[in-house]
Design an enzyme around this catalytic site. Structure first.
Site, PDB file in Angstrom:
ATOM      1  N   GLY A 188       0.956  -1.142  -0.091  1.00  0.00           N
ATOM      2  CA  GLY A 188      -0.111  -0.008  -0.225  1.00  0.00           C
ATOM      3  C   GLY A 188       0.942   1.218  -0.075  1.00  0.00           C
ATOM      4  O   GLY A 188       1.793   1.471   0.867  1.00  0.00           O
ATOM      5  N   GLU A 211       1.841  -1.424  -4.625  1.00  0.00           N
ATOM      6  CA  GLU A 211       0.612  -0.777  -4.457  1.00  0.00           C
ATOM      7  C   GLU A 211      -0.284  -1.271  -5.896  1.00  0.00           C
ATOM      8  O   GLU A 211      -0.010  -1.178  -6.889  1.00  0.00           O
ATOM      9  CB  GLU A 211       0.872   0.812  -4.971  1.00  0.00           C
ATOM     10  CG  GLU A 211      -0.355   1.504  -5.455  1.00  0.00           C
ATOM     11  CD  GLU A 211      -1.532   1.409  -4.042  1.00  0.00           C
ATOM     12  OE1 GLU A 211      -1.212   1.728  -2.981  1.00  0.00           O
ATOM     13  OE2 GLU A 211      -2.778   1.244  -4.507  1.00  0.00           O
ATOM     14  N   VAL A 277      -2.953  -0.860   4.274  1.00  0.00           N
ATOM     15  CA  VAL A 277      -3.900  -0.917   3.225  1.00  0.00           C
ATOM     16  C   VAL A 277      -4.944  -0.064   3.558  1.00  0.00           C
ATOM     17  O   VAL A 277      -6.113  -0.431   3.086  1.00  0.00           O
ATOM     18  CB  VAL A 277      -4.079  -2.312   2.636  1.00  0.00           C
ATOM     19  CG1 VAL A 277      -3.086  -3.225   1.980  1.00  0.00           C
ATOM     20  CG2 VAL A 277      -4.893  -3.019   3.734  1.00  0.00           C
ATOM     21  N   ALA A 327      -7.274  13.052  12.051  1.00  0.00           N
ATOM     22  CA  ALA A 327      -7.466  13.531  13.417  1.00  0.00           C
ATOM     23  C   ALA A 327      -8.083  14.802  13.389  1.00  0.00           C
ATOM     24  O   ALA A 327      -8.976  15.206  14.325  1.00  0.00           O
ATOM     25  CB  ALA A 327      -5.827  13.650  14.098  1.00  0.00           C
ATOM     26  N   HIS A 451       9.762  38.365   2.896  1.00  0.00           N
ATOM     27  CA  HIS A 451      11.025  38.115   1.971  1.00  0.00           C
ATOM     28  C   HIS A 451      12.197  37.899   3.061  1.00  0.00           C
ATOM     29  O   HIS A 451      12.489  38.770   3.780  1.00  0.00           O
ATOM     30  CB  HIS A 451      11.446  39.152   1.061  1.00  0.00           C
ATOM     31  CG  HIS A 451      12.528  38.643   0.034  1.00  0.00           C
ATOM     32  ND1 HIS A 451      12.487  37.503  -0.623  1.00  0.00           N
ATOM     33  CD2 HIS A 451      13.949  39.089   0.358  1.00  0.00           C
ATOM     34  CE1 HIS A 451      13.772  37.452  -1.384  1.00  0.00           C
ATOM     35  NE2 HIS A 451      14.593  38.465  -0.751  1.00  0.00           N
TER      36      HIS A 451
HETATM   37  P1  FAD Z   1      -9.133   6.985  17.564  1.00  0.00           P
HETATM   38  O1  FAD Z   1      -7.894   7.789  17.506  1.00  0.00           O
HETATM   39  O2  FAD Z   1      -8.906   5.830  16.858  1.00  0.00           O
HETATM   40  O3  FAD Z   1      -9.720   6.880  18.943  1.00  0.00           O
HETATM   41  C1  FAD Z   1     -10.733   6.278  19.265  1.00  0.00           C
HETATM   42  C2  FAD Z   1     -10.546   5.668  20.823  1.00  0.00           C
HETATM   43  O4  FAD Z   1     -11.619   5.052  21.112  1.00  0.00           O
HETATM   44  C3  FAD Z   1      -9.285   4.808  20.909  1.00  0.00           C
HETATM   45  O5  FAD Z   1      -8.579   5.193  22.201  1.00  0.00           O
HETATM   46  C4  FAD Z   1      -9.996   3.502  21.449  1.00  0.00           C
HETATM   47  O6  FAD Z   1      -9.338   2.439  22.448  1.00  0.00           O
HETATM   48  C5  FAD Z   1     -11.442   3.778  22.006  1.00  0.00           C
HETATM   49  N1  FAD Z   1     -12.418   3.023  21.914  1.00  0.00           N
HETATM   50  C6  FAD Z   1     -12.815   2.301  20.964  1.00  0.00           C
HETATM   51  N2  FAD Z   1     -14.165   1.541  21.205  1.00  0.00           N
HETATM   52  C7  FAD Z   1     -14.116   1.793  22.412  1.00  0.00           C
HETATM   53  C8  FAD Z   1     -15.231   1.293  23.482  1.00  0.00           C
HETATM   54  N3  FAD Z   1     -16.113   0.258  22.959  1.00  0.00           N
HETATM   55  N4  FAD Z   1     -15.025   1.800  24.681  1.00  0.00           N
HETATM   56  C9  FAD Z   1     -14.085   2.604  24.978  1.00  0.00           C
HETATM   57  N5  FAD Z   1     -13.166   3.108  24.323  1.00  0.00           N
HETATM   58  C10 FAD Z   1     -13.172   2.510  23.139  1.00  0.00           C
HETATM   59  N6  FAD Z   1      -4.481  11.641  11.014  1.00  0.00           N
HETATM   60  C11 FAD Z   1      -3.966  12.814  10.778  1.00  0.00           C
HETATM   61  O7  FAD Z   1      -4.981  13.916  10.714  1.00  0.00           O
HETATM   62  N7  FAD Z   1      -2.605  13.277  10.702  1.00  0.00           N
HETATM   63  C12 FAD Z   1      -1.567  12.631  10.666  1.00  0.00           C
HETATM   64  O8  FAD Z   1      -0.314  12.614  10.744  1.00  0.00           O
HETATM   65  C13 FAD Z   1      -1.875  10.945  10.841  1.00  0.00           C
HETATM   66  N8  FAD Z   1      -1.145  10.314  10.953  1.00  0.00           N
HETATM   67  C14 FAD Z   1      -1.390   8.812  11.143  1.00  0.00           C
HETATM   68  C15 FAD Z   1      -0.377   7.749  11.201  1.00  0.00           C
HETATM   69  C16 FAD Z   1      -0.655   6.537  11.518  1.00  0.00           C
HETATM   70  C17 FAD Z   1       0.484   5.534  11.710  1.00  0.00           C
HETATM   71  C18 FAD Z   1      -1.839   6.205  11.636  1.00  0.00           C
HETATM   72  C19 FAD Z   1      -2.203   4.595  12.142  1.00  0.00           C
HETATM   73  C20 FAD Z   1      -3.019   7.140  11.447  1.00  0.00           C
HETATM   74  C21 FAD Z   1      -2.706   8.633  11.295  1.00  0.00           C
HETATM   75  N9  FAD Z   1      -3.795   9.333  11.282  1.00  0.00           N
HETATM   76  C22 FAD Z   1      -3.169  10.787  11.048  1.00  0.00           C
HETATM   77  C23 FAD Z   1      -5.049   9.188  11.494  1.00  0.00           C
HETATM   78  C24 FAD Z   1      -5.548   9.546  12.976  1.00  0.00           C
HETATM   79  O9  FAD Z   1      -4.753   8.761  13.843  1.00  0.00           O
HETATM   80  C25 FAD Z   1      -6.951   9.161  12.938  1.00  0.00           C
HETATM   81  O10 FAD Z   1      -7.603   9.949  12.167  1.00  0.00           O
HETATM   82  C26 FAD Z   1      -7.528   9.653  14.411  1.00  0.00           C
HETATM   83  O11 FAD Z   1      -6.863   9.083  15.363  1.00  0.00           O
HETATM   84  C27 FAD Z   1      -8.974   9.130  14.752  1.00  0.00           C
HETATM   85  O12 FAD Z   1      -9.428   9.903  15.711  1.00  0.00           O
HETATM   86  P2  FAD Z   1     -10.845   9.071  16.550  1.00  0.00           P
HETATM   87  O13 FAD Z   1     -10.750   9.911  17.660  1.00  0.00           O
HETATM   88  O14 FAD Z   1     -11.771   9.096  15.633  1.00  0.00           O
HETATM   89  O15 FAD Z   1     -10.227   7.831  16.796  1.00  0.00           O
HETATM   90  P1  AMP Z   2      -4.442   4.472   2.404  1.00  0.00           P
HETATM   91  O1  AMP Z   2      -5.878   3.935   2.498  1.00  0.00           O
HETATM   92  O2  AMP Z   2      -4.053   5.868   2.045  1.00  0.00           O
HETATM   93  O3  AMP Z   2      -3.778   3.979   3.593  1.00  0.00           O
HETATM   94  O4  AMP Z   2      -3.874   3.374   1.245  1.00  0.00           O
HETATM   95  C1  AMP Z   2      -3.935   2.240   1.307  1.00  0.00           C
HETATM   96  C2  AMP Z   2      -3.370   1.642  -0.120  1.00  0.00           C
HETATM   97  O5  AMP Z   2      -3.400   0.176  -0.035  1.00  0.00           O
HETATM   98  C3  AMP Z   2      -4.437   1.926  -1.205  1.00  0.00           C
HETATM   99  O6  AMP Z   2      -3.685   2.577  -2.162  1.00  0.00           O
HETATM  100  C4  AMP Z   2      -4.593   0.451  -1.943  1.00  0.00           C
HETATM  101  O7  AMP Z   2      -4.755   0.628  -3.293  1.00  0.00           O
HETATM  102  C5  AMP Z   2      -3.540  -0.377  -1.374  1.00  0.00           C
HETATM  103  N1  AMP Z   2      -3.758  -1.890  -1.299  1.00  0.00           N
HETATM  104  C6  AMP Z   2      -5.055  -2.425  -0.834  1.00  0.00           C
HETATM  105  N2  AMP Z   2      -4.870  -3.892  -0.838  1.00  0.00           N
HETATM  106  C7  AMP Z   2      -3.700  -4.117  -1.638  1.00  0.00           C
HETATM  107  C8  AMP Z   2      -2.935  -5.327  -2.018  1.00  0.00           C
HETATM  108  N3  AMP Z   2      -3.410  -6.484  -1.837  1.00  0.00           N
HETATM  109  N4  AMP Z   2      -1.952  -5.272  -2.591  1.00  0.00           N
HETATM  110  C9  AMP Z   2      -1.232  -3.953  -2.939  1.00  0.00           C
HETATM  111  N5  AMP Z   2      -1.868  -2.799  -2.387  1.00  0.00           N
HETATM  112  C10 AMP Z   2      -3.124  -2.933  -1.866  1.00  0.00           C
END
Ligand code: FAD
Ligand code: AMP
Length: 478
Positions: A188, A211, A277, A327, A451
Site C-alpha cells: 500500500g 501498490e 492498506v 485527526a 521576504h
Molecule cells: P481514535 O484515535 O482511533 O480513538 C478512538 C478511541 O476510542 C481509542 O482510544 C479506542 O481505544 C477507544 N475505543 C474504541 N472502542 C471503544 C469502546 N467500545 N469503549 C471504550 N473505548 C473505545 N491523522 C492526521 O490527521 N494526521 C496524521 O499525521 C496522521 N498520521 C497517522 C499515522 C498513522 C501511523 C496512523 C495509524 C494514523 C494516522 N492518522 C493521522 C489518523 C488519525 O490517527 C486518526 O484519524 C484519528 O486518530 C482518529 O481519531 P478518533 O478519535 O476518531 O479515533
Molecule cells: P491508504 O488508504 O491511503 O492508507 O492507502 C492504502 C493503499 O493500499 C491503497 O492505495 C490500496 O490500493 C492499497 N492496497 C490495498 N490492498 C492491496 C494489495 N493486496 N496489494 C497492494 N496494494 C494494496
C-alpha cells in the site's frame, strides 16, 4: 445503579477527548469512557493519534530526517562529521517520551475541565444508556441526555499477509522495530505506507512499496502526485504500481511475498513487511441492536451533516463516520457536536479539510483538484510556482517541488491549493484560511508576503494564475 451525566463520550481519541472538553467548557457534566491500556496495564488517553498514529509517526519522521540531513546533506553546508551513528533504542525512547507527555497532557486537560474519565469498554444500549465493562470485568451502567460515539478505527488486515507483529507488521508494529530492516516491503503506497516507508528508508532500509492501483495518490492533484512520485524515486523509494499482493509466507525469518502485475506473477523476499492498506471503523460490539444506531454501506456509523445518528440524542464523530480518517477532521466534528448539544448552530465546512502527507518534502492539498474541477465541468485557471526559484528554499537546500493554485475562471474565487515541497502543510493552510473567507486570487496577489520566506511561493503561484509571476517566465502575460 445507573449514574447520570449530561454527556457520555465513548472513546478518548482526538475526536472524543476534544468533544468532551468542549462539552465541559459549555457547562455540561461529562464522562469519557476509554478502554486503551498500555503495556503495563495503565489506562491511556489520546487514541490512535497520540499512541500509534500521528504523533509517534511524526517523531520518527523527524528523527530519521535529521539522520538523513547529517549523513547526506551537511557536507554541502561545509559541515563535516564522522559517520553519524544510529541508536534505534534512543530514537524509540524519545518517541515514547513525546507520546507519554501528550497523553498525560490530555489526562490533565480532561481533569482541569472536570471531565470524568472511566476506564473500560463502552457499549451503547437502548434509551441512551451505556454499559461499561472495566479491565477487571466490573460492569456499570450510565445514562445521559447525549451520547457521543468516537471509537475510531483499526488497521485493515488482508488474508494474503496476516500480521504477526514480528515479520509482518501493521502501522503499529512498524513504529516499534528494534533494528533497521535490511530489505523492507510495504503493501500500500498510501499516506501511512509512504510515511513509514520514508522513515525506514532514510535510516538505511532498501524499501519496496507494492501498490495495487495503477495510479499514484489518486485523490491528490494529478500534477502534484506525479511530481511527488518523481521525488520519491530520486530518494530511492521503489514504488511499484499495479502490483497486487496475492500471498506471503515467512520462511527462515524472511517474508516471501508474491504479487501480480497484470497476468505476471512476481516474488520478492523481505526482512520485514508492513501492511498499510487502510483502516476500518471500529464498530464491533459498540452498540446494541435496539440502540437505534445504524450503519452505512461502507461499514461506518450512519450520521447526517451534523454527526447525529438515527438514534435521538446519539452522535458519532471521527474515524467511525464517513469522510477522511484524519485527526483534525474528527476533532472539529467533536467541537461541532458539543456546540449542537449546547443548542448552538455550528456547521463544519467539509469542503475545506486539508490532507497532508508528512514525507520530505511534504505533500498537501485543500479544496478541489484540477481533475475534479475538470470532471465537474468548472472552467478554472491555474498557477504554479517551483521552489527552485524561491530564495529561502535554495538557502535551506530544500528546493524540490511546487505550489499550485486553482481559481474559478469567471469569478476569480480560489477553489484549490496544492503543494509538494518544504512546509507544504503550513503553506496550504494559509490558502485554506483565505478560502474560508471566500478570497479571490486577486486578494492573494495584492497581499504583501515577507521576504525571504517559503510563503513567497504561494504569492508567486497566485500571480502565475494570471500570468503575472515575477520570478519566472510566465506562460501567458497580462
Ligand atoms: P481514535 O484515535 O482511533 O480513538 C478512538 C478511541 O476510542 C481509542 O482510544 C479506542 O481505544 C477507544 N475505543 C474504541 N472502542 C471503544 C469502546 N467500545 N469503549 C471504550 N473505548 C473505545 N491523522 C492526521 O490527521 N494526521 C496524521 O499525521 C496522521 N498520521 C497517522 C499515522 C498513522 C501511523 C496512523 C495509524 C494514523 C494516522 N492518522 C493521522 C489518523 C488519525 O490517527 C486518526 O484519524 C484519528 O486518530 C482518529 O481519531 P478518533 O478519535 O476518531 O479515533
Ligand atoms: P491508504 O488508504 O491511503 O492508507 O492507502 C492504502 C493503499 O493500499 C491503497 O492505495 C490500496 O490500493 C492499497 N492496497 C490495498 N490492498 C492491496 C494489495 N493486496 N496489494 C497492494 N496494494 C494494496
Amino acid at each position: 445503579m445507573t449514574t447520570h451525566y449530561d454527556v457520555v463520550v465513548i472513546g478518548a481519541g482526538p475526536a472524543g477527548y476534544v468533544c468532551a472538553i468542549r462539552c465541559a467548557q459549555l457547562g455540561k457534566k461529562v464522562a469519557v469512557i476509554e478502554q486503551w491500556l498500555d503495556s503495563k496495564g495503565k489506562s491511556v488517553l489520546g487514541g490512535t493519534c497520540l499512541n500509534v498514529g500521528c504523533i509517534p509517526s511524526k517523531a520518527l519522521l523527524d528523527s530519521s530526517h535529521k539522520y538523513q540531513e547529517a549523513t547526506q546533506h551537511f557536507a554541502a553546508h561545509g559541515i563535516g562529521l564522522e559517520q553519524p551513528s544510529l541508536d534505534i533504542s534512543v530514537m524509540m525512547k524519545r518517541k515514547d517520551q513525546i507520546v507519554g507527555q501528550l497523553t498525560g497532557g490530555v489526562a490533565g486537560l480532561l481533569k482541569h475541565n472536570g471531565v470524568e474519565v472511566i476506564q473500560g469498554r463502552g457499549k451503547l444500549l437502548s434509551n441512551r444508556r451505556v454499559q461499561v465493562v472495566s479491565a477487571d470485568d466490573d460492569e456499570s451502567i450510565y445514562d445521559a441526555e447525549n451520547i457521543v460515539l468516537a471509537a475510531g478505527s483499526v488497521p485493515i488486515d488482508i488474508p494474503v499477509a496476516p500480521v504477526d507483529q514480528v515479520h509482518i507488521v501493521d502501522s503499529t508494529g512498524a513504529l516499534a522495530f528494534e533494528a533497521v530492516p535490511g530489505k523492507l516491503g510495504v503493501i500500500g503506497a498510501g499516506v501511512i505506507g509512504l510515511e513509514l516507508g520514508s522513515v525506514w528508508g532514510r535510516l538505511g532500509s532498501d524499501v519496496v512499496l507494492l501498490e495495487a492501483m495503477d495510479s499514484f495518490l489518486p485523490t491528490m492533484d494529478t500534477q502534484i502526485a506525479r511530481e511527488s512520485q518523481k521525488l520519491f524515486k530520486k530518494q530511492g523509494l521503489d514504488i511499484r504500481l499495479g502490483a497486487r499482493v496475492t500471498g506471503s509466507e515467512v520462511i527462515d525469518g524472511k517474508v516471501h511475498v508474491t504479487y501480480a502485475v497484470g497476468e505476471d506473477s512476481h516474488t520478492e523476499i523481505f526482512d520485514r513487511l508492513i501492511v498499510s492498506v487502510g483502516r476500518r471503523p471500529q464498530t464491533g460490539e459498540l452498540f446494541a441492536e435496539d440502540s437505534g444506531v445504524t450503519m452505512d454501506e461502507r461499514g461506518s456509523i450512519f450520521v447526517n451533516e451534523g454527526c447525529a445518528t438515527e438514534a435521538p440524542g446519539v452522535w458519532a464523530i471521527g474515524d467511525i463516520v464517513r469522510g477522511p480518517m484524519l485527526a483534525h477532521k474528527g476533532s472539529e466534528e467533536g467541537v461541532m457536536v458539543a456546540e449542537q448539544i449546547a443548542g448552538k448552530h455550528h456547521p463544519l465546512n467539509y469542503e475545506l479539510i486539508p490532507s497532508i502527507i508528512y514525507t520530505h518534502p511534504e505533500i498537501a492539498g485543500v479544496g478541489k483538484t484540477e481533475q475534479e474541477l475538470e470532471a465537474e465541468g468548472v472552467a478554472c485557471k491555474v498557477g504554479t510556482f517551483p521552489f527552485a526559484a524561491i530564495g529561502r528554499a535554495l538557502a535551506a537546500g530544500d528546493s524540490d517541488g511546487l505550489v499550485k493554485i486553482i481559481a474559478d475562471e469567471d469569478t476569480d474565487q480560489l477553489l484549490g491549493a496544492h503543494c509538494v515541497g518544504p512546509s507544504a502543510a503550513d503553506l496550504v493552510q494559509q490558502m485554506l484560511i483565505a478560502m474560508e473567507f471566500g478570497s479571490s486570487v486577486e486578494d492573494i496577489q495584492m497581499m504583501v508576503f515577507g521576504h525571504p520566506t517559503l510563503s513567497e511561493a504561494v504569492h508567486e503561484a497566485a500571480l502565475a494564475v494570471d500570468g503575472k509571476a515575477i520570478h519566472m517566465a510566465n506562460r501567458k502575460k497580462r
